[in-house]
Structure formats: C-alpha cells, structure tokens
Design an enzyme around this catalytic site. Structure first.
Site, mmCIF file in Angstrom:
data_model
loop_
_atom_site.group_PDB
_atom_site.id
_atom_site.type_symbol
_atom_site.label_atom_id
_atom_site.label_comp_id
_atom_site.label_asym_id
_atom_site.label_seq_id
_atom_site.Cartn_x
_atom_site.Cartn_y
_atom_site.Cartn_z
ATOM 1 N N ASP A 59 14.377 -38.658 94.292
ATOM 2 C CA ASP A 59 14.900 -37.362 93.841
ATOM 3 C C ASP A 59 16.276 -37.088 94.440
ATOM 4 O OD1 ASP A 59 12.730 -35.632 92.373
ATOM 5 O OD2 ASP A 59 11.639 -36.514 94.036
ATOM 6 N N GLU A 84 18.065 -29.503 91.953
ATOM 7 C CA GLU A 84 16.850 -28.913 92.496
ATOM 8 C C GLU A 84 16.707 -29.172 93.984
ATOM 9 O OE1 GLU A 84 11.964 -29.168 92.110
ATOM 10 O OE2 GLU A 84 13.216 -30.426 90.829
ATOM 11 N N ASP A 162 17.873 -31.880 87.335
ATOM 12 C CA ASP A 162 16.532 -32.124 87.876
ATOM 13 C C ASP A 162 16.392 -33.635 87.947
ATOM 14 O OD1 ASP A 162 13.916 -32.303 88.643
ATOM 15 O OD2 ASP A 162 13.189 -30.749 87.282
ATOM 16 N N ILE A 164 14.196 -35.849 89.174
ATOM 17 C CA ILE A 164 12.919 -36.388 88.696
ATOM 18 C C ILE A 164 12.012 -35.192 88.414
ATOM 19 C CG2 ILE A 164 10.853 -37.747 89.226
ATOM 20 C CD1 ILE A 164 12.491 -39.574 90.908
ATOM 21 N N ASP A 165 11.893 -34.848 87.154
ATOM 22 C CA ASP A 165 10.960 -33.793 86.776
ATOM 23 C C ASP A 165 9.582 -34.437 86.627
ATOM 24 O OD1 ASP A 165 10.488 -31.019 85.944
ATOM 25 O OD2 ASP A 165 9.927 -31.929 84.038
ATOM 26 N N THR A 167 7.506 -34.794 89.483
ATOM 27 C CA THR A 167 7.487 -35.664 90.666
ATOM 28 C C THR A 167 6.069 -36.111 91.014
ATOM 29 O OG1 THR A 167 9.443 -34.533 91.528
ATOM 30 C CG2 THR A 167 8.197 -35.857 93.078
ATOM 31 N N ASP A 307 15.025 -27.043 85.258
ATOM 32 C CA ASP A 307 14.020 -27.540 84.318
ATOM 33 C C ASP A 307 14.431 -27.334 82.865
ATOM 34 O OD1 ASP A 307 11.815 -28.293 86.129
ATOM 35 O OD2 ASP A 307 11.661 -26.151 86.557
#
Length: 381
Positions: A59, A84, A162, A164-165, A167, A307
């Site tokens: 991330d 994020e 974002d 890694i949405d 996670t 997001d």
C-alpha cells in the site's frame, strides 16, 4: 518535456500498471507479505469501516511511487497528490520508517532495507527495481488516448490515490463467488488500484483510472491486469475501449456491502432489484462502470474520497455519477459527491479523515434514468 508532449492520462495509466506490478510482486512471497502487514491505529484507522483495518508495505510503496512518478512529470500537481495511507511503516523493531522513492534504485533499496532488514535484501532490491522500472502499459492502447485540452492548468488539479483497495482481500486471497456470473464476493478479483483526479476549485472528479492487478490469472501466482479509464472534462468526454459495450444481464441488479442494513435491501428488492454482496468499494463501483450491475448503494459513511474519486470520474465520462445517499434522498434529487469541504462535510470532529469520509453514504449509477424511482422508494430509509 513540454505541455504538448505530456499526457496526464498516459502517465496515470503507466503509474497504475507499475502499482499493479508492485502489488503482484509483494504478494508473490507469502513470507514477505505476512511480515509486511500492519494494523492501523489511531487517526490512521478507518474505524467506521472495519473492526481491524490493515495496511501493507505494498500500500505505502505503491502510493509513494505514484506520487513520485506523477510529481516528476507534473511537478505543479505534487502538493495536491494525496493518498489513503500514511507514508510511515514500522520495521521489525517497532521503529517508524518513512517510505520514500529515492533518486536512484540504490537509494530506494536502502530505504526499504530499513523496514525489511538485511535478511530481506533480495526482496528490497526486487521492489526497488520495480519502483524504478519504466512501464508502458499496452503501448498500442496509448495510441488511442485522447489529447487533453492544451489550456489545462494542472496546478488546479488534485489527485486521490487508493493504492490497494480491498486490502483484506489482498492479504487473505480467499475467493468466494456469488450466484451471478462474473461477480466475485471475496478474493483477489476484488482488489483494485484507484487513481482519481479532481478539480480543486469545483471539487468535481475529471479523470479516473481503475486497475485490477489480479483480474487475469495466467497460471498459479501469475496474473495480468485489467485497466479502465475515463475523462470527464467540460470539453472532453472519453473512456477506455473496454467500456464501449455494456454487458447485458437479466432484470436489474444492485451490489452491496455484506453489512448493509436489511431495510435498504428490502426496499431495493421491492423495486425489482436482484442483489449481490461483494468486497471492495472500488470493485463494487467498477461493476457499475462495466454495466455488470446497475447500481451500487451504500447507506453507511464507510467510504472515503480515495475510494470514490476514480470511479466517479469514469462514471461521469459515461454520463453516470456517484451521489450522496442521505442528502440525495432528503432533497429528492441526485446530489453528486465532491472533493473539497462543503456544506455536506462534517467538520465538527478533530479526526483528520473526517471531511474525507463520504459520511452520508453513496449511490453509484451509470444509467441516471433509474435514479428517480430509487430516490422515491428510499425516502423513508
């Protein structure tokens, strides 16, 4: 590089594919992945979303790599690139290390070794190599990219990342399927990289990239990306070729979080919607973008600007949008999300993420003709 030679869309597509490469590399070593998972605490945690909220080195490294690469080509945007994750990551001894992309591969390796320690030197070098690699994602695709209007003032643009949405899906990798073809409930298919660009004056999303790093499985632990983009500038609407045709499905469909309230599910069912449950806000919005479902509804304030910025820009390029849930219902008309503090933002809390939260829920939709009946039906939710 002159403005005529620069193309922000081109740069972000390449940045998204580099992000996907890093995500795949980090996950290809289970020992490395398990070592590099940390629980967020305090202001960093999205408490409204999960009992336990995690981030990985992937991330943080992806976020900082995108910032670096876009900032090099578009230095006037650098101060307005947000993500994020905090750039800080604790190493094995508990010391906080600020992750950054160095000027050279060696500098980035040294930074990563502060987290990984010497026994993971090969992993640090491999990650640094990927960070500094020159990426051209589907070079032939770039030949069809639109040229953005020459009068654009890039200082006026902000970026939400974002890295890694979903996670939790990235960490576990466990896959569950829904009863609907092509719609996964959990698993790596739900993981997305989201890069959204918005106008800092109006707060309107204008450009979005969504990458699925694990969409196409070639063989065990080997994947390639699917990537979608959209441009929704005042004088230019364009989107990727893979969105030219909208898949058909029987009836009308809605996609939800598994924790959605029963009253909302019943009302959407009364409207004739079949529904599926799936992980990942970006993944659920993408199913609307691709036309595999008609609407994504979330009544809770559990998504954030990072997001929704990218998917909203792509939906706007397709004449759809993402609207606030409770505000739209209360006012009886669609109220789009925006990306600067406004009257819909709750600023009476000292939580850093407060105004960044889509606290009034969201409705993501591609066909706006469906909104009237939805809002009318939901007015008492």
């Amino acid at each position: 590089m002159t403005d005529c030679e620069r193309n922000l869309l081109h740069s972000l597509i390449n940045a998204a594919e580099k992000a996907a490469n890093i995500a795949r590399l980090c996950r290809s070593n289970e020992q490395l992945l398990s070592l590099l998972v940390q629980e967020k605490t305090g202001k960093e945690a999205n408490a409204a979303r999960f009992e336990h909220d995690f981030k990985t080195l992937a991330d943080v490294l992806i976020q900082e790599t995108i910032k670096h690469d876009v900032g090099v080509e578009f230095p006037e945007m650098l101060e307005n690139i947000q993500g994020e994750e905090s750039p800080s990551f604790a190493n094995a001894t508990g010391k906080a290390v600020k992750i950054y992309v160095g000027a050279t591969e060696e500098e980035t390796t040294e930074c990563l070794l502060q987290v990984l320690q010497s026994e993971y030197e090969d992993a640090a070098k491999a990650l640094a190599l990927e960070v500094h690699r020159v990426v051209e994602f589907h070079k032939e695709l770039h030949e069809d990219l639109p040229q953005l209007p020459p009068e654009i003032d890039y200082k006026q643009f902000g970026v939400w990342i974002d890295p890694i949405d979903a996670t939790a899906e990235y960490i576990s990798g466990d896959t569950m399927f829904t009863n609907f073809p092509g719609i996964t409930s959990t698993g790596l298919d739900c993981v997305t990289v989201l890069i959204g660009v918005y106008d800092c004056v109006t707060g309107i999303p204008v450009l979005g990239i969504i990458s699925q790093p694990f969409r196409n499985k070639i063989e065990d632990n080997i994947y390639t990306s699917s990537l979608y983009w959209g441009v929704a500038l005042p004088d230019l609407r364009a989107y990727s070729k893979n969105l030219n045709t909208c898949p058909t499905h029987e009836g009308i469909m809605c996609i939800f979080s598994s924790s959605e309230q029963a009253d909302l599910l019943q009302k959407m069912s009364d409207l004739g919607y079949a529904f599926a449950f799936s992980a990942g806000a970006g993944h659920k919005a993408l199913k609307v973008i691709t036309g595999e479902v008609d609407v994504y509804v979330l009544s809770k304030g559990s998504t954030y600007k990072w997001d929704t910025c990218a998917p909203q820009a792509i939906l706007r390029s397709l004449n759809g949008d993402i609207f606030t849930f409770s505000s739209s219902i209360a006012k009886g008309k669609p109220i789009p999300l925006t990306y600067i503090p406004n009257e819909d933002s709750s600023l009476d809390d000292d939580h850093d993420n407060n105004w960044k939260c889509n606290s009034k829920g969201i409705i993501a939709i591609r066909n706006l003709d469906l909104m009237h009946d939805i809002l009318k039906k939901l007015e008492n939710v």
